[in-house]
Write a protein that holds these residues in place. Structure first.
Motif, PDB file in Angstrom:
ATOM      1  N   VAL A 115       1.763 -15.260  20.166  1.00  0.00           N
ATOM      2  CA  VAL A 115       0.733 -14.229  20.306  1.00  0.00           C
ATOM      3  C   VAL A 115      -0.619 -14.847  19.972  1.00  0.00           C
ATOM      4  O   VAL A 115      -0.804 -15.361  18.870  1.00  0.00           O
ATOM      5  N   PRO A 116      -1.573 -14.832  20.904  1.00  0.00           N
ATOM      6  CA  PRO A 116      -2.864 -15.469  20.643  1.00  0.00           C
ATOM      7  C   PRO A 116      -3.642 -14.756  19.545  1.00  0.00           C
ATOM      8  O   PRO A 116      -3.597 -13.527  19.428  1.00  0.00           O
ATOM      9  N   THR A 117      -4.372 -15.532  18.748  1.00  0.00           N
ATOM     10  CA  THR A 117      -5.201 -14.954  17.684  1.00  0.00           C
ATOM     11  C   THR A 117      -6.639 -15.471  17.723  1.00  0.00           C
ATOM     12  O   THR A 117      -7.502 -14.917  17.037  1.00  0.00           O
ATOM     13  N   ASP A 177      -4.366 -19.614  27.454  1.00  0.00           N
ATOM     14  CA  ASP A 177      -3.466 -18.704  26.742  1.00  0.00           C
ATOM     15  C   ASP A 177      -3.643 -17.232  27.089  1.00  0.00           C
ATOM     16  O   ASP A 177      -2.994 -16.384  26.469  1.00  0.00           O
ATOM     17  N   HIS A 178      -4.506 -16.892  28.051  1.00  0.00           N
ATOM     18  CA  HIS A 178      -4.819 -15.472  28.242  1.00  0.00           C
ATOM     19  C   HIS A 178      -3.648 -14.671  28.807  1.00  0.00           C
ATOM     20  O   HIS A 178      -3.645 -13.438  28.724  1.00  0.00           O
ATOM     21  N   LEU A 215      -2.888  -6.570  19.256  1.00  0.00           N
ATOM     22  CA  LEU A 215      -3.612  -5.698  18.324  1.00  0.00           C
ATOM     23  C   LEU A 215      -3.042  -5.815  16.921  1.00  0.00           C
ATOM     24  O   LEU A 215      -3.782  -5.873  15.927  1.00  0.00           O
ATOM     25  N   MET A 216      -1.702  -5.866  16.825  1.00  0.00           N
ATOM     26  CA  MET A 216      -1.076  -5.960  15.513  1.00  0.00           C
ATOM     27  C   MET A 216      -1.350  -7.321  14.858  1.00  0.00           C
ATOM     28  O   MET A 216      -1.631  -7.405  13.664  1.00  0.00           O
ATOM     29  N   VAL A 237     -10.174 -12.010  26.093  1.00  0.00           N
ATOM     30  CA  VAL A 237      -9.828 -12.166  27.511  1.00  0.00           C
ATOM     31  C   VAL A 237      -8.420 -11.628  27.785  1.00  0.00           C
ATOM     32  O   VAL A 237      -8.190 -10.944  28.784  1.00  0.00           O
ATOM     33  N   SER A 238      -7.489 -11.933  26.892  1.00  0.00           N
ATOM     34  CA  SER A 238      -6.111 -11.469  27.082  1.00  0.00           C
ATOM     35  C   SER A 238      -6.031  -9.951  27.063  1.00  0.00           C
ATOM     36  O   SER A 238      -5.382  -9.332  27.911  1.00  0.00           O
ATOM     37  N   LEU A 239      -6.695  -9.333  26.090  1.00  0.00           N
ATOM     38  CA  LEU A 239      -6.713  -7.870  26.027  1.00  0.00           C
ATOM     39  C   LEU A 239      -7.372  -7.271  27.263  1.00  0.00           C
ATOM     40  O   LEU A 239      -6.851  -6.317  27.867  1.00  0.00           O
TER      41      LEU A 239
END
Length: 746
Positions: free
Chosen positions: A442-444, A431-432, A490-491, A451-453
């Motif tokens: 949106v991954p949580t 999912d990254h 982030l949100m 990793v995604s960020l």
């Protein structure tokens, strides 16, 4: 009023080009008619693989007569000017009119154009439309194709039907003459069909196994595919894009259900669906438990006499060959661990100025681990974050992703799980890349978020570092998408990340061999609003300018992302303008509180008072350095020597106020309100209680209104004037501690 039919028949038009062709046909048709002064009624455009058709309702029989005027040279102009004008208009000198234009006699050409038969207009328009048609790809054919001026079309053009009412519109394009005849279905009705006009076109084609309306074909495919799946106790996996594509491939669609070998279900379901979709244009089905079933739905283009048994059998063989390839890739890829696959990334260039994909992976791993270690991504195991990041791009070199690039990330997740890696690592690899587009998940999960960020922050920092920034509509490295994805992540997880120090720290650590004075970088990062151009240098780049530019870029993306939520862009500007606000969660909380405030009566009135104060200060050219000194020195050695003297009370009152004079009631009320509001607002902002900060500002509304109503700012007394301007400046500064109200519209 008369209806008009135009059909342009050819060999197969690619399905992907049909929607654009319909729009282009209508656009060109309207353009040609508008040039002749004709406005049609409703226009309908259809497409099949073998034809484009247009029906225009309500055309007049004759165009309106028009008078065209063209201004020429003055009568006093040189003879050559007049001769050129006559050549241009095709008139003689005695056919010109002379009129006064600003005191000069000037020639005018007036041409009366009588009405024309619309059939003649159409006869000229059709060849112009065909020759101007903007196909993405086109070809020439036949003996004439040796010349560059020969006709071009997407595939060889074979017929033109052009009928106005019931009358033929005679025209010719590239040796093809218009007529009443078209052809039906290639297999069911290959012979000629005579069309009477727009009124019977669709009906006659339908009788010959051609559904000319693409929307009708789409509806048929969608409904019948569901029905044949349901008849087998299955559920169709919806795919609207595939519905449209199949409608563009058939003139008489017949959905049919087929089965494939159940053994192929060992392959990940997404691989089977993609193989069926991309290579064969098949739908797939699910069983009652929501699992992929060993079934597919293909769309035939004929009514088969055997009910489609032969068609299904042929398609089953073709699909089996494709699925065999997919199973081979799946089996071969699992013979190599992801860590071994990742070593091959050193052979792939990410960007010539940013190194290989392996270099990028190391940067992402370092940043992901840091985000976890610092607690920026809560509840994230740093070791798992690093492991997932180190393997997140490994599937790029696998056979499966080489065949189906769309499966990158997804296949890595499957391979990770197959070799027994932790679920958090497998999920993060899978999912990254998310979120990729509008509406994407949106991954949580903490490891995935880290990793995604890290991946997206590294992309943004890297490309800004080398000067590859989006310009206009060009964004070759999808940086806008990356910024939007960062904002969404982030949100969604309420992650408190200060972008400036994070990006600077990442740049510094990545390019530490080229960094000069890293401590200065971090110092400046903590006080972003005070960054000085040229103060921070990494290699040949001025980092502070780039980071500020990148923050502006995030502001623009935030406006786009928040627009759908009804957040005003000027309020985002008002908060960004404060400087140093790079925590997007905190920033949006402030923006939302600001929007609620300015939408209230107190907020609207305070904004009006702010703008009035700002305008006065601007008109006076006021700055903080212009503030008056303390009250004048009296020379008294004992300040309370005459405190009981009635004649001295006003002087002592002025001294006590700090103004040098006795403040008027409304003036003192504003001073008192600021004394109370400033610390309240500051405390609330520090506690991120922005609603309370706005409430503190609201307390200034009545005092500022009273001040403007009752106090003369530009008093003849220079001390009073200076003090009152300073008071307005103090009011402006108090408001600016919450948001830059100068950026707010209204």
């Amino acid at each position: 009023m008369t209806d008009f039919l135009l059909e342009l028949r050819s060999e197969e038009i690619p399905a992907r080009m049909q929607a654009g062709a319909r729009a282009d046909l209508e656009k060109l048709f309207r353009k040609e008619l508008a040039a002749a002064g004709v406005t049609p009624g409703q226009i309908t455009v259809w497409s099949t693989p073998r034809r484009l058709a247009l029906i225009a309702n309500g055309l007049p029989d004759v165009t309106e007569a028009v008078s065209e005027e063209t201004k020429g040279p003055a009568t006093s102009a040189p003879e050559q000017a007049l001769e050129g004008f006559l050549r241009k208009t095709g008139l003689s000198k005695d056919q010109l009119e002379v009129r006064d234009v600003k005191g000069k006699d000037t020639y005018f050409a007036v041409v009366e154009k009588p009405g024309r038969a619309v059939r003649d207009v159409l006869a000229e328009a059709i060849p112009a439309i065909v020759r101007a048609f903007p196909w993405p790809k086109s070809q020439r054919w036949g003996a004439a194709s040796i010349g560059t001026d020969s006709l071009r079309w997407v595939r060889p053009l074979s017929g033109i039907v052009a009928i106005l009412g019931e009358d033929l519109v005679e025209c010719e394009v590239g040796g093809i003459r218009s007529g009443y005849a078209t052809k039906g279905h290639r297999f069911h009705a290959p012979g000629e069909i005579t069309i009477g006009g727009a009124h019977d076109y669709a009906r006659k084609l339908s009788a010959c196994h051609v559904i000319v309306d693409h929307v009708e074909r789409q509806d048929l495919i969608r409904d019948e595919a569901r029905n044949v799946a349901a008849a087998a106790g299955l559920k169709l996996v919806e795919d609207e894009g595939l519905v449209i594509e199949n409608a563009g491939l058939t003139e008489w669609p017949v959905p049919l259900l087929g089965r494939f070998d159940e053994a192929f279900l060992e392959v990940p379901p997404e691989t089977i669906q993609l193989t069926a979709r991309v290579n064969q244009k098949y739908f797939v089905c699910e069983d009652a438990n929501g699992n992929l079933a060993d079934a597919f739905v293909c769309t035939a283009n004929i009514d088969a006499t055997d009910g489609g048994v032969g068609i299904v059998a042929g398609n089953r063989k073709v699909l089996a060959a494709r699925l065999s390839d997919a199973r081979f890739f799946w089996q071969q890829d699992r013979k190599v661990t992801l860590s071994d696959q990742a070593k091959k990334l050193a052979r792939i260039t990410f960007h010539e100025k940013l190194g290989t994909v392996a270099d990028k992976v190391e940067r992402v791993a370092k940043l992901a681990e840091w985000l976890a270690t610092e607690g920026i991504v809560p509840n994230c195991d740093p070791a798992l974050a690093r492991q997932a990041a180190e393997l997140c791009k490994a599937d790029l070199v696998t056979e499966m992703v080489g065949e189906f690039p769309e499966l990158q990330g997804l296949m890595g997740g499957y391979y990770a799980r197959a070799e027994g890696l932790p679920d958090a690592v497998a999920d993060a690899i899978r999912d990254h890349y998310k979120p990729v587009g509008q509406g994407d998940e949106v991954p949580t999960a903490p490891v995935t978020v880290a990793v995604s960020l890290a991946d997206k922050l590294d992309t943004l920092a890297g490309f800004y570092y080398i000067g590859e920034k989006p310009t206009g509509s060009k964004d070759p490295f999808a940086l806008r998408r990356a910024a939007l994805a960062i904002i969404k992540i982030l949100m969604a997880s309420n992650i408190r990340l200060s972008l400036i120090p994070t990006l600077l720290k990442h740049m510094a650590s990545v390019h530490d061999d080229a960094v000069k004075n890293e401590e200065t970088i971090l110092d400046h990062a903590r006080t972003a609003a005070g960054l000085e151009p040229g103060a921070i240098v990494i290699g040949d780049s001025i980092v502070d300018e780039e980071i500020i530019e990148l923050l502006d870029f995030f502001a623009d993306r935030l406006k786009v992302q928040q627009k759908e939520a009804g957040v005003r862009h000027d309020l985002i500007d008002a908060v960004f303008a404060l400087g140093g606000e790079d925590d997007l969660v905190r920033l949006l909380a402030r923006v939302h509180a600001l929007q609620a405030f300015v939408g209230s009566e107190d907020g609207a009135n305070l904004l009006a008072g702010y703008k009035r104060a700002a305008n006065i200060l601007k008109k006076e050219g006021w700055s903080a350095s212009d503030a008056a000194p303390a009250h004048p020195h009296t020379g008294d050695e004992d300040p309370l020597e005459n405190v009981d003297d009635p004649d001295m009370q006003e002087i002592y009152a002025a001294a006590g106020s700090g103004l040098g004079y006795a403040a008027e009631p409304a003036e003192q009320a504003l001073i008192d309100a600021l004394d109370a509001a400033e610390p309240r607002a500051a405390t609330a902002v520090a506690a991120e209680d922005f609603a309370s900060a706005m409430s503190a500002l609201a307390s200034l509304r009545a005092p500022i209104d009273g001040f403007f109503d009752q106090v003369t700012v530009n008093d003849t007394d220079s001390i009073k004037r200076t003090s009152r301007l300073a008071l307005l400046d103090r009011f402006r500064a108090a408001v600016h501690n919450v948001a830059d109200f100068s950026r707010i519209e209204g």
